[in-house]
Enzyme design. Structure first.
Site, PDB file in Angstrom:
ATOM      1  N   GLU A 126       0.911  -1.216  -0.127  1.00 47.03           N
ATOM      2  CA  GLU A 126      -0.114   0.032  -0.107  1.00 47.03           C
ATOM      3  C   GLU A 126       0.936   1.223  -0.142  1.00 47.03           C
ATOM      4  O   GLU A 126       1.885   1.287   0.480  1.00 47.03           O
ATOM      5  CB  GLU A 126      -0.980   0.017   1.240  1.00 47.03           C
ATOM      6  CG  GLU A 126      -2.203  -1.091   1.228  1.00 47.03           C
ATOM      7  CD  GLU A 126      -2.806  -1.057   2.369  1.00 47.03           C
ATOM      8  OE1 GLU A 126      -2.678  -0.278   3.468  1.00 47.03           O
ATOM      9  OE2 GLU A 126      -3.751  -2.042   2.386  1.00 47.03           O
ATOM     10  N   ARG A 156      -7.716   6.456 -23.781  1.00 47.44           N
ATOM     11  CA  ARG A 156      -8.125   5.759 -25.169  1.00 47.44           C
ATOM     12  C   ARG A 156      -9.522   4.981 -24.724  1.00 47.44           C
ATOM     13  O   ARG A 156     -10.291   4.669 -25.481  1.00 47.44           O
ATOM     14  CB  ARG A 156      -7.217   4.780 -25.590  1.00 47.44           C
ATOM     15  CG  ARG A 156      -6.144   5.333 -26.246  1.00 47.44           C
ATOM     16  CD  ARG A 156      -5.260   4.741 -26.999  1.00 47.44           C
ATOM     17  NE  ARG A 156      -4.343   3.930 -25.983  1.00 47.44           N
ATOM     18  CZ  ARG A 156      -3.254   2.866 -26.387  1.00 47.44           C
ATOM     19  NH1 ARG A 156      -3.004   2.782 -27.629  1.00 47.44           N
ATOM     20  NH2 ARG A 156      -2.749   2.245 -25.356  1.00 47.44           N
ATOM     21  N   GLN A 157      -9.678   4.634 -23.468  1.00 52.28           N
ATOM     22  CA  GLN A 157     -10.888   4.047 -23.049  1.00 52.28           C
ATOM     23  C   GLN A 157     -12.032   5.169 -22.523  1.00 52.28           C
ATOM     24  O   GLN A 157     -12.440   5.349 -21.457  1.00 52.28           O
ATOM     25  CB  GLN A 157     -10.852   2.902 -21.861  1.00 52.28           C
ATOM     26  CG  GLN A 157      -9.805   1.970 -22.274  1.00 52.28           C
ATOM     27  CD  GLN A 157      -9.559   1.062 -21.027  1.00 52.28           C
ATOM     28  OE1 GLN A 157     -10.387   0.502 -20.184  1.00 52.28           O
ATOM     29  NE2 GLN A 157      -8.411   0.820 -20.471  1.00 52.28           N
ATOM     30  N   HIS A 200      -6.170  12.412 -25.910  1.00 54.19           N
ATOM     31  CA  HIS A 200      -6.594  11.618 -26.781  1.00 54.19           C
ATOM     32  C   HIS A 200      -7.876  11.914 -27.706  1.00 54.19           C
ATOM     33  O   HIS A 200      -7.606  12.054 -28.783  1.00 54.19           O
ATOM     34  CB  HIS A 200      -6.575  10.102 -26.496  1.00 54.19           C
ATOM     35  CG  HIS A 200      -6.976   9.117 -27.276  1.00 54.19           C
ATOM     36  ND1 HIS A 200      -6.240   9.034 -28.398  1.00 54.19           N
ATOM     37  CD2 HIS A 200      -8.001   8.566 -27.627  1.00 54.19           C
ATOM     38  CE1 HIS A 200      -6.917   8.076 -29.282  1.00 54.19           C
ATOM     39  NE2 HIS A 200      -8.200   7.915 -28.874  1.00 54.19           N
ATOM     40  N   ASP A 242      -4.658   7.739 -38.354  1.00 60.93           N
ATOM     41  CA  ASP A 242      -5.794   7.176 -38.489  1.00 60.93           C
ATOM     42  C   ASP A 242      -6.771   8.414 -38.586  1.00 60.93           C
ATOM     43  O   ASP A 242      -6.677   9.607 -38.448  1.00 60.93           O
ATOM     44  CB  ASP A 242      -6.407   6.462 -37.329  1.00 60.93           C
ATOM     45  CG  ASP A 242      -6.164   7.222 -35.888  1.00 60.93           C
ATOM     46  OD1 ASP A 242      -6.079   8.402 -35.951  1.00 60.93           O
ATOM     47  OD2 ASP A 242      -6.115   6.569 -34.697  1.00 60.93           O
ATOM     48  N   LYS A 251      -6.335   2.941 -41.256  1.00 59.18           N
ATOM     49  CA  LYS A 251      -5.773   1.527 -40.557  1.00 59.18           C
ATOM     50  C   LYS A 251      -6.940   0.885 -39.754  1.00 59.18           C
ATOM     51  O   LYS A 251      -8.019   1.639 -39.611  1.00 59.18           O
ATOM     52  CB  LYS A 251      -4.747   2.196 -39.364  1.00 59.18           C
ATOM     53  CG  LYS A 251      -5.141   2.416 -38.117  1.00 59.18           C
ATOM     54  CD  LYS A 251      -3.993   2.742 -37.045  1.00 59.18           C
ATOM     55  CE  LYS A 251      -4.732   3.169 -35.622  1.00 59.18           C
ATOM     56  NZ  LYS A 251      -3.777   3.783 -34.860  1.00 59.18           N
ATOM     57  N   ARG A 283      -7.383  -1.869 -36.804  1.00 57.33           N
ATOM     58  CA  ARG A 283      -6.758  -2.294 -35.615  1.00 57.33           C
ATOM     59  C   ARG A 283      -7.107  -3.895 -35.226  1.00 57.33           C
ATOM     60  O   ARG A 283      -8.382  -4.067 -35.407  1.00 57.33           O
ATOM     61  CB  ARG A 283      -6.921  -1.426 -34.217  1.00 57.33           C
ATOM     62  CG  ARG A 283      -6.178  -1.974 -33.051  1.00 57.33           C
ATOM     63  CD  ARG A 283      -6.356  -0.993 -32.029  1.00 57.33           C
ATOM     64  NE  ARG A 283      -5.495   0.143 -31.729  1.00 57.33           N
ATOM     65  CZ  ARG A 283      -4.057   0.272 -31.811  1.00 57.33           C
ATOM     66  NH1 ARG A 283      -3.454  -1.017 -31.308  1.00 57.33           N
ATOM     67  NH2 ARG A 283      -3.670   1.357 -31.840  1.00 57.33           N
ATOM     68  N   ASP A 343       0.611  11.845 -34.219  1.00 61.36           N
ATOM     69  CA  ASP A 343      -0.051  11.179 -33.543  1.00 61.36           C
ATOM     70  C   ASP A 343       0.017  11.780 -31.961  1.00 61.36           C
ATOM     71  O   ASP A 343       0.860  12.639 -31.814  1.00 61.36           O
ATOM     72  CB  ASP A 343       0.191   9.466 -33.607  1.00 61.36           C
ATOM     73  CG  ASP A 343      -1.169   8.742 -33.331  1.00 61.36           C
ATOM     74  OD1 ASP A 343      -1.995   9.347 -32.837  1.00 61.36           O
ATOM     75  OD2 ASP A 343      -0.904   7.604 -33.575  1.00 61.36           O
TER      76      ASP A 343
HETATM   77  C1  R5P Z   1      -4.984   5.801 -31.418  1.00 59.61           C
HETATM   78  O1  R5P Z   1      -6.187   6.294 -31.858  1.00 59.61           O
HETATM   79  C2  R5P Z   1      -3.927   6.631 -31.135  1.00 59.61           C
HETATM   80  O2  R5P Z   1      -4.046   7.783 -31.595  1.00 59.61           O
HETATM   81  C3  R5P Z   1      -2.651   5.948 -31.361  1.00 59.61           C
HETATM   82  O3  R5P Z   1      -2.536   5.820 -32.766  1.00 59.61           O
HETATM   83  C4  R5P Z   1      -2.324   4.615 -30.769  1.00 59.61           C
HETATM   84  O4  R5P Z   1      -2.925   4.646 -29.382  1.00 59.61           O
HETATM   85  C5  R5P Z   1      -1.066   4.150 -30.976  1.00 59.61           C
HETATM   86  O5  R5P Z   1      -1.026   2.762 -30.278  1.00 59.61           O
HETATM   87  P1  R5P Z   1       0.015   1.832 -30.946  1.00 59.61           P
HETATM   88  O6  R5P Z   1       1.531   2.490 -30.833  1.00 59.61           O
HETATM   89  O7  R5P Z   1      -0.048   0.403 -29.706  1.00 59.61           O
HETATM   90  O8  R5P Z   1      -0.426   1.324 -32.195  1.00 59.61           O
END
Ligand code: R5P
Length: 329
Positions: free
Chosen positions: A51, A108-109, A142, A181, A204, A206, A230
């Site tokens: 902890e 990202r979530q 993000h 993207d 792209k 995923r 990015d």
């Molecule tokens: C996705 O929407 C983000 O903008 C990045 O492109 C992504 O998180 C990159 O992740 P990784 O390096 O694992 O492809």
């Protein structure tokens, strides 16, 4: 910055306090130096069972407290330290607490994109507010909409001026900016506007958390120097697959400009084996020794954050910090 230091000295540090956990003490130290104040003393360790044990050693009663703690790897430890620091500051009667998150983990979530998945970015925002933060200062989220997950004021900075200035000095000719993207188009368009060049997009798909496949390239890249933009690089899959596809479509030199260097898993190996000439990132996240490779240049955002902290403290506008950023609204 000179004016900042002078004013700060005049007020003998004012009632501003800068605290940090263990996620990025170097950045906190750099910010403190720019502000001309010492970092507040915090005793931080672990109880035998793991902890977090923490105590703020300075009196912060009635003070304006800024806690610098990107929630980067290890994300759960970083987040928990942040929450506990906020709680300690609140119970020590701080006047106002600002969570300074140069990198906001779990970003990202931010939506339910599959059945029965959480929206962890919202949960994290709730936790930060419940712990007692009064404001958030963050950078290159993000998705900009994450600001709305917090029911407290959020100041959202962009590092485009820092990263863009570096590339401008290179005077690259025949340039095209590429978004990895569709979600990144707005950010990439800001850079294309700053450099006065065209924009291309990588379509792209995923396939898993660490595997992406490039379907198409939208735009003209043949014979051009490229800067791939990015918000973050995690496993490196998106960047490296994009770079390979651009190369096989006749691109010349390939650079990349990515704000948050998460660099998880095999990212470093992937970059080393890729056609990327240089990857430029910020220090929103520390780069461990094993990640300090020749291809990676890290630029400091300490001045940007120090400036924003100063302005928040003195109730000055911070919009001037990104008015020239070229990020399209
Ligand atoms: C996705 O929407 C983000 O903008 C990045 O492109 C992504 O998180 C990159 O992740 P990784 O390096 O694992 O492809």
């Amino acid at each position: 910055m000179k004016k900042m230091k002078k004013n700060q000295k005049k007020q003998n540090g004012g009632d501003m306090v800068l605290l940090t956990g263990t996620s990025h003490p170097e950045l906190a130290q750099e910010i403190a130096k720019k502000l001309g104040i010492p970092l507040g003393a915090v005793k931080l360790g672990r109880f035998p069972e793991g902890e977090i044990a923490l105590q703020i050693l300075d009196n912060i009663r009635g003070k304006d407290v800024f806690i610098v703690q990107p929630t980067c790897t290890p994300p759960n430890e970083s987040l928990m330290e942040l929450l506990i620091l906020i709680d300690a500051a609140r119970r020590a009667s701080a006047k106002r607490i600002t969570a300074v998150l140069p990198f906001f983990g779990y970003a990202r979530q931010d939506r339910k994109d599959r059945p029965r998945v959480p929206i962890t970015a919202k949960l994290v925002a709730n936790l930060i507010v419940s712990a007692g933060a009064n404001r958030v200062l963050t950078m290159d989220l993000h998705a900009g909409q994450i600001q709305g997950f917090f029911d407290i004021p959020v100041d959202h900075l962009y590092s485009i001026n820092v990263l863009g200035a570096y590339f401008k000095k290179k005077r690259l000719k025949n340039l095209v900016v590429v978004s990895t993207d569709v979600g990144g188009i707005k950010m990439a368009r800001g850079y294309a506007k700053l450099f006065g060049c065209d924009l291309a997009i990588v379509d792209k798909r995923r396939e898993s958390d660490s595997k992406t496949e490039v379907m198409h390239i939208i735009g003209f890249v043949t014979g051009k120097n490229v800067i791939i933009i990015d918000d973050m690089i995690s496993t490196g899959g998106s960047l490296v697959e994009a770079a390979k596809a651009l190369k096989s479509n006749g691109a010349k030199d390939i650079y990349s400009c990515i704000v948050h260097p998460v660099l998880a898993g095999k990212a470093i190996e992937r970059i080393q084996g890729s056609p990327i000439k240089e990857l430029v990132v910020t220090n929103s996240i520390p780069l461990g020794k094993e990640k300090q490779i020749k291809q990676i240049t890290q630029l400091s955002i300490a001045s940007l954050l120090a400036d924003a902290i100063y302005r928040i403290h003195y109730n000055e506008s911070i919009s001037t910090l990104f008015s020239s950023a070229g990020v399209e609204a």
